[in-house]
Design a protein around this motif. Structure first.
Motif, PDB file in Angstrom:
ATOM      1  N   LEU A   1       0.831  -1.211   0.000  1.00 43.95           N
ATOM      2  CA  LEU A   1       0.000   0.000   0.000  1.00 43.95           C
ATOM      3  C   LEU A   1       0.858   1.250   0.000  1.00 43.95           C
ATOM      4  N   GLN A   2       1.898   1.236   0.841  1.00 41.88           N
ATOM      5  CA  GLN A   2       2.780   2.405   0.895  1.00 41.88           C
ATOM      6  C   GLN A   2       3.510   2.604  -0.428  1.00 41.88           C
ATOM      7  N   ALA A   3       3.984   1.471  -1.003  1.00 43.61           N
ATOM      8  CA  ALA A   3       4.671   1.574  -2.291  1.00 43.61           C
ATOM      9  C   ALA A   3       3.731   2.076  -3.373  1.00 43.61           C
TER      10      ALA A   3
ATOM     11  N   ALA B   1       0.991   3.840  -2.891  1.00 42.16           N
ATOM     12  CA  ALA B   1       0.672   5.240  -2.604  1.00 42.16           C
ATOM     13  C   ALA B   1       1.813   6.153  -3.045  1.00 42.16           C
ATOM     14  N   ASP B   2       3.061   5.723  -2.797  1.00 40.26           N
ATOM     15  CA  ASP B   2       4.205   6.530  -3.222  1.00 40.26           C
ATOM     16  C   ASP B   2       4.254   6.652  -4.742  1.00 40.26           C
ATOM     17  N   THR B   3       3.989   5.511  -5.426  1.00 41.17           N
ATOM     18  CA  THR B   3       3.990   5.545  -6.893  1.00 41.17           C
ATOM     19  C   THR B   3       2.904   6.472  -7.424  1.00 41.17           C
ATOM     20  N   LEU B   4       1.691   6.320  -6.854  1.00 42.06           N
ATOM     21  CA  LEU B   4       0.592   7.174  -7.304  1.00 42.06           C
ATOM     22  C   LEU B   4       0.849   8.636  -6.957  1.00 42.06           C
ATOM     23  N   ALA B   5       1.461   8.859  -5.796  1.00 47.71           N
ATOM     24  CA  ALA B   5       1.784  10.240  -5.428  1.00 47.71           C
ATOM     25  C   ALA B   5       2.757  10.848  -6.439  1.00 47.71           C
ATOM     26  N   SER B   6       3.729  10.045  -6.871  1.00 41.36           N
ATOM     27  CA  SER B   6       4.657  10.533  -7.889  1.00 41.36           C
ATOM     28  C   SER B   6       3.932  10.818  -9.193  1.00 41.36           C
ATOM     29  N   GLU B   7       3.006   9.900  -9.554  1.00 37.52           N
ATOM     30  CA  GLU B   7       2.234  10.119 -10.772  1.00 37.52           C
ATOM     31  C   GLU B   7       1.373  11.375 -10.659  1.00 37.52           C
ATOM     32  N   VAL B   8       0.762  11.542  -9.489  1.00 33.61           N
ATOM     33  CA  VAL B   8      -0.087  12.725  -9.292  1.00 33.61           C
ATOM     34  C   VAL B   8       0.752  13.999  -9.389  1.00 33.61           C
ATOM     35  N   ARG B   9       1.932  13.992  -8.751  1.00 32.96           N
ATOM     36  CA  ARG B   9       2.784  15.177  -8.817  1.00 32.96           C
ATOM     37  C   ARG B   9       3.240  15.442 -10.248  1.00 32.96           C
ATOM     38  N   ALA B  10       3.611  14.357 -10.957  1.00 33.00           N
ATOM     39  CA  ALA B  10       4.015  14.537 -12.354  1.00 33.00           C
ATOM     40  C   ALA B  10       2.850  15.057 -13.192  1.00 33.00           C
ATOM     41  N   PHE B  11       1.649  14.477 -12.937  1.00 33.93           N
ATOM     42  CA  PHE B  11       0.461  14.951 -13.647  1.00 33.93           C
ATOM     43  C   PHE B  11       0.179  16.418 -13.324  1.00 33.93           C
ATOM     44  N   ALA B  12       0.306  16.759 -12.045  1.00 30.11           N
ATOM     45  CA  ALA B  12       0.038  18.140 -11.643  1.00 30.11           C
ATOM     46  C   ALA B  12       1.038  19.094 -12.304  1.00 30.11           C
TER      47      ALA B  12
END
Length: 583
Positions: free
Chosen positions: A263-265, A267-278
Motif C-alpha cells: 500500500l505504501q509503495a 501510494a508513493d507511486t501514485l503520489a509521484s504520478e499525481v505530482r508529475a500529472f500536476a
C-alpha cells in the motif's frame, strides 16, 4: 556499610549496566527489566494477561472502571486508597482490562522466572553476588539442588551437612557460560521454606509447614509428581491450540505487513504520478494562460488599429469639412459680391464634393464597441493543450445585425391556425456565426391591414448563435414581420408574411377530364377550350387537342390549372379518383 546499603548499591550498579546495554541499537530488551519503570524487577507480579511488572508499578496504576465487590459499588477513589484491591486496571503492555484479586496486588502470582532472569543478569555482568546464607561475603559457588549462592565458608558447611552433602556445587564462573539459572521458590509465610508440595484442592504450591498446618486435611503431592500432569496440560494447550493459532496469526500479520508495504509503495507511486500529472497539467494551464494573454493582446492591437484608422478618417473628414465651411462662411461674410461670384465655382464644387462623397457617419454608429464585447468565458471548453483538456476562452465576437440571416420559409408563408417557424442566425461583422447565444432578439408580427391584430412570437435560444422563432396566426392575410437584434433590423427586415386560409375537407370525386367528369355529356366544357371529335364540347383523357399539363374535373364541374373553380381546391394529385383532400 550495612547489608541493605550493599544490596542497594549492587542493584544500582547492575541497573546502570543493563540500561546501557538495553540502550544499544539492535539489542533485545532485557527480560530482567520492568517495562514500566525500566529498572530491575522488584517483587515482580504476573497480571491475568501474563504480563509481568513490579508490584509497586502495578499499585501506581489508576483504576480503569468501577467494580462490585460483595454487591457493593466502589468508586475509583476507593481503589486508590485501598492499594487497587478488587479493581480493574489497564495492562501497560497490551491495554487489556485485568481484574485484580480482592487482596490487591499482593494477591497476584509472583513471577519467579523474572527473578531468575534478574539473577542471570547478575552473572553476565561484572558484579559481585552476595551469599544467600550469610549475606556477608561474596558468593563464588552455587548449589544446583538448593539453587542458592554460597561463599567459600558456607559452601564447605553445606557439604558437611548430612542432608546436603550429596548436592552438586559448581563455580559461578563456570555457570556464566551456561543457560538460564533458577533460584529456590520460597514460601512467603514461612521464610526459608521452599515450595516443594502442591495442594490439589486449593490448586496452590505450599511448603512443608503450610501442608502440616493450613492444608492438613488436603491431599498434597510432591511438585515433581504432579508437574507431569499439569505440565502436560499446559503443553497440550500450547501445542494443540495456541501454537497453530500463533502460526496463523504470524502469517496473517506478515500478510498485513506485506499489504501495508505494498500500500505504501503503491501510494508513493501514485503520489509521484499525481505530482508529475500536476506539474504537466500546470505547465499546460500556464501555456494556455500565455496563449490567452497573447490572444487578448492581439485582439487589443487589432481593435486599437481599427480605432486609430477610424479616428484618422474622422479627423480627415472633420478637417476637410471644417476647412470648406470656414472658407465658405468667410467668403460670404467678408467677401464682396464680385469676390463671392469669382470664387463661386471652385467653392461650390468643393462643397458639393464634400456633401456627395464626404465621410458622414452617424455618431451612434461610430465606435459602437466599448470593449464590453470582449469577455473571458472560464467554463468554455478550449480544446487540448499538451494532451490535457483545458477550459477558458477569450470571446470577442459581437453580433452585426446587418450580417444576420433568416432560414426557413416560415418568415414568408404561413397557414391560418397552423404553427409556423423560422430560424434567425446571428453573425459577426465577418459573417461567421456567433458561437454563443444570449443576444437581445426582438420579433414582432403585425397584420398589415387590420390594426391591433398581431401574432405572438416565441423565441428559443439554441445557445449556438441561432434562435428558433415560432408563431401561430389566427387569421389569414398579410403580416409584417420585424426581426431586430440589438434594437436594429436584421438583413431583409421587415419581412412580408402571407398567411393563407386553412384547408377545408372536400369529399368530391376527381376525374381526369371533362368527358369522364360529366359521364360523357357532350355539353360539358373545359377551361382549356379543348374539344373532342364527335361533337363533344369538352376535353377528353389524352386527346390531342388538350394543351399543356393535364386538367382535372371535380364533381362534374370544370377544373382549370389543377384547381377546382367551384370549391377553390388546392393542387390535386394525378389520377386522384375518390380522393379526399384538405382545403
Amino acid at each position: 556499610m550495612s547489608l541493605c546499603k550493599e544490596r542497594l548499591v549492587h542493584e544500582e550498579k547492575l541497573e546502570a549496566v543493563l540500561s546501557k546495554s538495553n540502550g544499544d541499537t539492535g539489542k533485545k530488551k532485557s527480560k530482567a527489566v520492568c517495562g514500566v519503570c525500566s529498572r530491575m524487577y522488584r517483587d515482580p507480579k504476573i497480571l491475568p494477561c501474563l504480563h509481568t511488572f513490579c508490584a509497586d508499578c502495578i499499585r501506581q496504576r489508576e483504576p480503569f472502571s468501577e467494580r462490585r465487590v460483595n454487591g457493593e459499588r466502589r468508586s475509583p477513589d476507593d481503589y486508590t486508597h485501598r492499594s487497587n484491591s478488587g479493581s480493574t486496571i489497564l495492562c501497560p503492555e497490551c491495554d487489556s482490562e485485568v481484574d485484580l484479586p480482592p487482596s490487591g496486588v499482593d494477591g497476584l502470582t509472583t513471577d519467579h522466572l523474572a527473578l531468575d532472569e534478574v539473577f542471570a543478569e547478575t552473572l553476565l555482568v561484572d558484579c559481585k553476588v552476595l551469599c544467600d546464607l550469610c549475606s556477608d561475603s561474596d558468593a563464588g559457588k552455587r548449589c544446583e539442588v538448593c539453587c542458592v549462592n554460597l561463599c567459600d565458608f558456607c559452601s564447605q558447611a553445606h557439604r558437611r551437612q548430612k542432608r546436603t552433602s550429596s548436592h552438586s556445587i559448581q563455580s559461578l564462573q563456570e555457570l556464566k557460560s551456561q543457560g538460564r539459572l533458577t533460584r529456590p521458590v520460597l514460601c512467603s509465610l514461612h521464610p526459608g521454606q521452599e515450595l516443594r508440595l502442591f495442594c490439589e484442592p486449593c490448586d496452590l504450591t505450599v511448603c512443608l509447614e503450610c501442608a502440616a498446618t493450613f492444608h492438613r486435611d488436603h491431599h498434597c503431592s510432591s511438585a515433581h509428581e504432579v508437574i507431569i500432569h499439569h505440565g502436560d496440560r499446559i503443553r497440550d494447550l500450547v501445542v494443540r491450540s495456541l501454537r497453530p493459532r500463533l502460526g496463523r496469526l504470524e502469517e496473517s500479520l506478515r500478510r498485513v505487513d506485506t499489504s501495508q508495504e505494498a500500500l505504501q509503495a503503491r501510494a508513493d507511486t501514485l503520489a509521484s504520478e499525481v505530482r508529475a500529472f500536476a506539474r504537466s497539467y500546470a505547465s499546460a494551464v500556464e501555456a494556455h494562460c500565455c496563449s490567452l494573454l497573447r490572444s487578448l493582446e492581439d485582439l487589443r492591437l487589432q481593435r486599437r488599429n481599427q480605432l486609430h484608422l477610424q479616428k484618422a478618417q474622422l479627423q480627415q473628414a472633420l478637417s476637410d469639412i471644417r476647412g470648406g465651411v470656414d472658407f465658405a462662411e468667410r467668403l460670404l461674410t467678408c467677401g464682396s459680391d464680385a469676390e463671392i461670384l469669382s470664387a463661386k465655382g471652385v467653392t461650390v464644387r468643393r462643397l458639393m464634393n464634400l456633401v456627395e462623397s464626404g465621410f458622414d457617419p452617424h455618431p451612434t454608429t461610430v465606435a459602437p464597441d466599448n470593449a464590453s464585447s470582449i469577455c473571458f468565458l472560464p467554463q468554455e471548453s478550449a480544446g487540448e493543450v499538451k494532451g490535457f483538456p483545458v477550459v477558458g476562452v477569450i470571446h470577442a465576437k459581437t453580433v452585426d445585425p446587418s450580417k444576420c440571416t433568416i432560414q426557413g420559409e416560415g418568415v414568408e408563408r404561413g397557414r391560418e391556425g397552423q404553427r409556423g417557424e423560422f430560424t434567425l442566425v446571428c453573425r459577426d461583422s465577418s459573417g461567421e456565426q456567433m458561437g454563443r447565444g444570449g443576444g437581445p432578439v426582438l420579433v414582432s408580427i403585425v397584420h398589415k391591414e387590420r390594426k391591433g391584430c398581431s401574432v405572438e412570437a416565441a423565441v428559443v435560444d439554441k445557445g449556438d448563435g441561432s434562435y428558433v422563432v415560432s408563431y401561430t396566426p389566427a387569421e389569414a392575410g398579410l403580416y409584417s414581420v420585424w426581426v431586430c437584434v440589438k434594437a436594429q433590423h436584421v438583413q431583409g427586415s421587415p419581412f412580408l408574411l402571407n398567411v393563407k386560409k386553412k384547408f377545408r375537407r372536400h369529399h368530391g370525386i376527381f376525374h381526369c377530364c371533362s368527358f369522364c367528369s360529366s359521364g360523357g355529356a357532350k355539353e360539358a366544357r373545359c377551361g382549356c377550350t379543348g374539344t373532342m371529335p364527335g361533337g363533344f364540347q369538352g376535353c377528353g383523357h389524352g386527346h390531342k387537342g388538350h394543351p399543356g399539363k393535364p386538367h382535372w374535373s371535380c364533381c362534374g364541374s370544370l377544373v382549370e390549372a389543377s384547381e377546382c373553380v367551384l370549391h377553390n381546391l388546392g393542387s390535386v394529385s394525378p389520377r386522384g379518383h375518390l380522393r379526399t383532400v384538405e382545403l
